[in-house]
Design an enzyme around this catalytic site. Structure first.
Site, mmCIF file in Angstrom:
data_model
loop_
_atom_site.group_PDB
_atom_site.id
_atom_site.type_symbol
_atom_site.label_atom_id
_atom_site.label_comp_id
_atom_site.label_asym_id
_atom_site.label_seq_id
_atom_site.Cartn_x
_atom_site.Cartn_y
_atom_site.Cartn_z
ATOM 1 N N ARG A 88 0.812 -1.207 0.000
ATOM 2 C CA ARG A 88 0.000 0.000 0.000
ATOM 3 C C ARG A 88 0.853 1.267 0.000
ATOM 4 O O ARG A 88 0.296 2.378 0.010
ATOM 5 C CB ARG A 88 -0.893 0.019 1.245
ATOM 6 C CG ARG A 88 -2.325 -0.431 0.983
ATOM 7 C CD ARG A 88 -3.022 -0.453 2.334
ATOM 8 N NE ARG A 88 -4.439 -0.227 2.257
ATOM 9 C CZ ARG A 88 -5.364 -1.200 2.335
ATOM 10 N NH1 ARG A 88 -5.010 -2.449 2.405
ATOM 11 N NH2 ARG A 88 -6.638 -0.890 2.327
ATOM 12 N N ARG A 127 -21.459 -2.211 3.236
ATOM 13 C CA ARG A 127 -20.761 -3.507 3.333
ATOM 14 C C ARG A 127 -21.068 -4.204 4.660
ATOM 15 O O ARG A 127 -21.146 -3.572 5.703
ATOM 16 C CB ARG A 127 -19.245 -3.280 3.216
ATOM 17 C CG ARG A 127 -18.441 -4.539 3.484
ATOM 18 C CD ARG A 127 -17.067 -4.484 2.899
ATOM 19 N NE ARG A 127 -16.200 -3.515 3.548
ATOM 20 C CZ ARG A 127 -14.939 -3.300 3.179
ATOM 21 N NH1 ARG A 127 -14.418 -3.971 2.159
ATOM 22 N NH2 ARG A 127 -14.212 -2.401 3.798
ATOM 23 N N ARG A 171 -9.882 7.115 4.654
ATOM 24 C CA ARG A 171 -9.208 5.998 3.965
ATOM 25 C C ARG A 171 -9.024 6.311 2.484
ATOM 26 O O ARG A 171 -8.012 5.938 1.891
ATOM 27 C CB ARG A 171 -10.002 4.709 4.153
ATOM 28 C CG ARG A 171 -9.788 4.109 5.547
ATOM 29 C CD ARG A 171 -10.910 3.193 5.962
ATOM 30 N NE ARG A 171 -11.070 2.047 5.099
ATOM 31 C CZ ARG A 171 -12.213 1.363 4.965
ATOM 32 N NH1 ARG A 171 -13.296 1.740 5.623
ATOM 33 N NH2 ARG A 171 -12.263 0.323 4.184
HETATM 34 P P1 ADP Z 1 -10.229 -2.145 2.450
HETATM 35 O O1 ADP Z 1 -11.297 -3.170 2.420
HETATM 36 O O2 ADP Z 1 -10.703 -0.804 2.813
HETATM 37 O O3 ADP Z 1 -9.349 -2.157 1.242
HETATM 38 P P2 ADP Z 1 -8.418 -3.604 4.225
HETATM 39 O O4 ADP Z 1 -9.198 -4.651 4.888
HETATM 40 O O5 ADP Z 1 -7.502 -3.999 3.126
HETATM 41 O O6 ADP Z 1 -9.378 -2.432 3.734
HETATM 42 O O7 ADP Z 1 -7.567 -2.789 5.287
HETATM 43 C C1 ADP Z 1 -8.162 -2.258 6.446
HETATM 44 C C2 ADP Z 1 -7.149 -1.441 7.233
HETATM 45 O O8 ADP Z 1 -6.022 -2.273 7.592
HETATM 46 C C3 ADP Z 1 -6.536 -0.270 6.505
HETATM 47 O O9 ADP Z 1 -7.352 0.886 6.580
HETATM 48 C C4 ADP Z 1 -5.205 -0.099 7.260
HETATM 49 O O10 ADP Z 1 -5.409 0.524 8.517
HETATM 50 C C5 ADP Z 1 -4.809 -1.535 7.531
HETATM 51 N N1 ADP Z 1 -3.982 -2.099 6.440
HETATM 52 C C6 ADP Z 1 -4.308 -3.124 5.595
HETATM 53 N N2 ADP Z 1 -3.316 -3.386 4.747
HETATM 54 C C7 ADP Z 1 -2.322 -2.503 5.024
HETATM 55 C C8 ADP Z 1 -1.030 -2.235 4.477
HETATM 56 N N3 ADP Z 1 -0.545 -2.950 3.434
HETATM 57 N N4 ADP Z 1 -0.299 -1.243 5.032
HETATM 58 C C9 ADP Z 1 -0.743 -0.541 6.082
HETATM 59 N N5 ADP Z 1 -1.953 -0.718 6.620
HETATM 60 C C10 ADP Z 1 -2.747 -1.680 6.123
HETATM 61 P P1 ADP Z 2 -12.344 -4.154 -0.947
HETATM 62 O O1 ADP Z 2 -11.769 -5.468 -0.480
HETATM 63 O O2 ADP Z 2 -11.692 -3.643 -2.188
HETATM 64 O O3 ADP Z 2 -12.398 -3.122 0.120
HETATM 65 P P2 ADP Z 2 -14.925 -5.580 -1.044
HETATM 66 O O4 ADP Z 2 -14.688 -6.759 -1.912
HETATM 67 O O5 ADP Z 2 -15.051 -5.800 0.406
HETATM 68 O O6 ADP Z 2 -13.852 -4.420 -1.382
HETATM 69 O O7 ADP Z 2 -16.243 -4.834 -1.596
HETATM 70 C C1 ADP Z 2 -16.730 -3.642 -0.970
HETATM 71 C C2 ADP Z 2 -18.256 -3.668 -0.936
HETATM 72 O O8 ADP Z 2 -18.765 -3.511 -2.275
HETATM 73 C C3 ADP Z 2 -18.848 -4.976 -0.424
HETATM 74 O O9 ADP Z 2 -20.011 -4.652 0.276
HETATM 75 C C4 ADP Z 2 -19.150 -5.770 -1.695
HETATM 76 O O10 ADP Z 2 -20.237 -6.664 -1.522
HETATM 77 C C5 ADP Z 2 -19.513 -4.661 -2.675
HETATM 78 N N1 ADP Z 2 -19.074 -4.930 -4.064
HETATM 79 C C6 ADP Z 2 -17.951 -5.577 -4.475
HETATM 80 N N2 ADP Z 2 -17.872 -5.581 -5.820
HETATM 81 C C7 ADP Z 2 -18.951 -4.893 -6.277
HETATM 82 C C8 ADP Z 2 -19.429 -4.552 -7.587
HETATM 83 N N3 ADP Z 2 -18.760 -4.910 -8.684
HETATM 84 N N4 ADP Z 2 -20.579 -3.846 -7.669
HETATM 85 C C9 ADP Z 2 -21.249 -3.484 -6.539
HETATM 86 N N5 ADP Z 2 -20.865 -3.774 -5.293
HETATM 87 C C10 ADP Z 2 -19.722 -4.473 -5.146
#
Ligand code: ADP
Ligand code: ADP
Ligand code: ZN
Length: 216
Positions: A88, A127, A171
């Site tokens: 990231r 979500r 974020r």
């Molecule tokens: P999202 O679904 O928003 O992409 P993640 O589940 O990947 O979120 O990450 C949630 C949180 O975990 C981030 O907002 C950050 O605080 C932390 N995090 C995840 N991956 C990383 C990374 N590679 N470096 C630093 N922080 C991270």
């Molecule tokens: P990330 O890991 O990138 O943060 P997620 O896979 O958790 O994203 O998806 C974020 C939210 O958007 C979830 O509630 C998921 O069900 C929804 N979502 C994922 N892909 C799509 C799409 N193509 N169109 C609409 N909603 C989506």
């Protein structure tokens, strides 16, 4: 296959990563999932992490890099891996490059799921996540068959404490400043594959399958 899946928070990385991991038979490694598991288990690491996640800030590079370094040493990574949410930052990407050199392997591709900021806010605030298996759902776009219950494992669905409007905005800013520059980093290495993440879940998956078929 050694893949990265990138994109802003809410782009659909986790949703698509589960499918890719099954299709390519590689472990799905999500730093966010690892951090949330550590927090839930009340470990020493977890206590340090909670403040960062709740504030929508990145966990320090040193901690994050160490977690991935250890994970990539596990035997299941020999057949390949899919990294979701790592790297990231540029220092994390550079550290990953060094780990790959040490392991004697290269990345196959970096998938970038592109979605507009307006759609991301809607996706993240709606979500819901399974407490047991981590599967993401959406109250409107991808609802479970029975409200509040995971289709896959029957687990209870909950809303992540960082999926509030205020934290989501933070974020998204963190993503733009610290993570978006990585796209250029991987474009220069000719690894970047652009995916239109605005489509519905099935159509995004079809685009990804098209890219994966070209790599096999
Ligand atoms: P999202 O679904 O928003 O992409 P993640 O589940 O990947 O979120 O990450 C949630 C949180 O975990 C981030 O907002 C950050 O605080 C932390 N995090 C995840 N991956 C990383 C990374 N590679 N470096 C630093 N922080 C991270
Ligand atoms: P990330 O890991 O990138 O943060 P997620 O896979 O958790 O994203 O998806 C974020 C939210 O958007 C979830 O509630 C998921 O069900 C929804 N979502 C994922 N892909 C799509 C799409 N193509 N169109 C609409 N909603 C989506
Ligand atoms: Zn579940």
């Amino acid at each position: 296959m050694r893949l990265l899946i990138m994109g802003p928070p809410g782009a659909g990385k986790g949703t698509q990563a589960a499918r890719i991991a099954g299709y390519c038979n590689v472990p799905h490694i999500s730093t966010g999932d690892i951090f949330r598991a550590a927090i839930k288990a009340d470990t020493e690491l977890g206590m340090k992490l909670k403040g960062y996640l709740d504030a929508g800030q990145l966990v320090p590079d040193a901690v994050t890099i160490e977690v991935i370094k250890e994970r990539l040493k596990e035997p299941d990574c020999i057949r390949g891996f899919l990294l979701d949410g790592f790297p990231r930052t540029i220092p994390q990407a550079e550290a990953l490059d060094r780990m790959l050199v040490d392991l004697g392997v290269r990345l196959s591709a970096v998938l970038n799921i592109a979605v507009s900021p307006e759609a991301l806010l809607q996706r993240l605030t709606g979500r819901r996540i399974c407490r047991k298996c981590g599967t993401p759902y959406h109250v409107v776009f991808n609802p479970p068959a029975v409200p509040g219950v995971c289709d896959r494992c029957g687990g209870e669905l909950y809303q992540r404490s960082d999926d509030t409007e205020e934290t989501v905005k933070e974020r998204l800013e963190v993503y733009t400043k610290q993570t978006a520059p990585l796209l250029e980093y991987y474009r220069k290495q000719r690894l970047l594959k652009e995916i239109n993440g605005e489509l519905d879940i099935e159509d995004v998956w079809k685009e990804i399958q098209g890219v994966l078929r070209g790599l096999c």
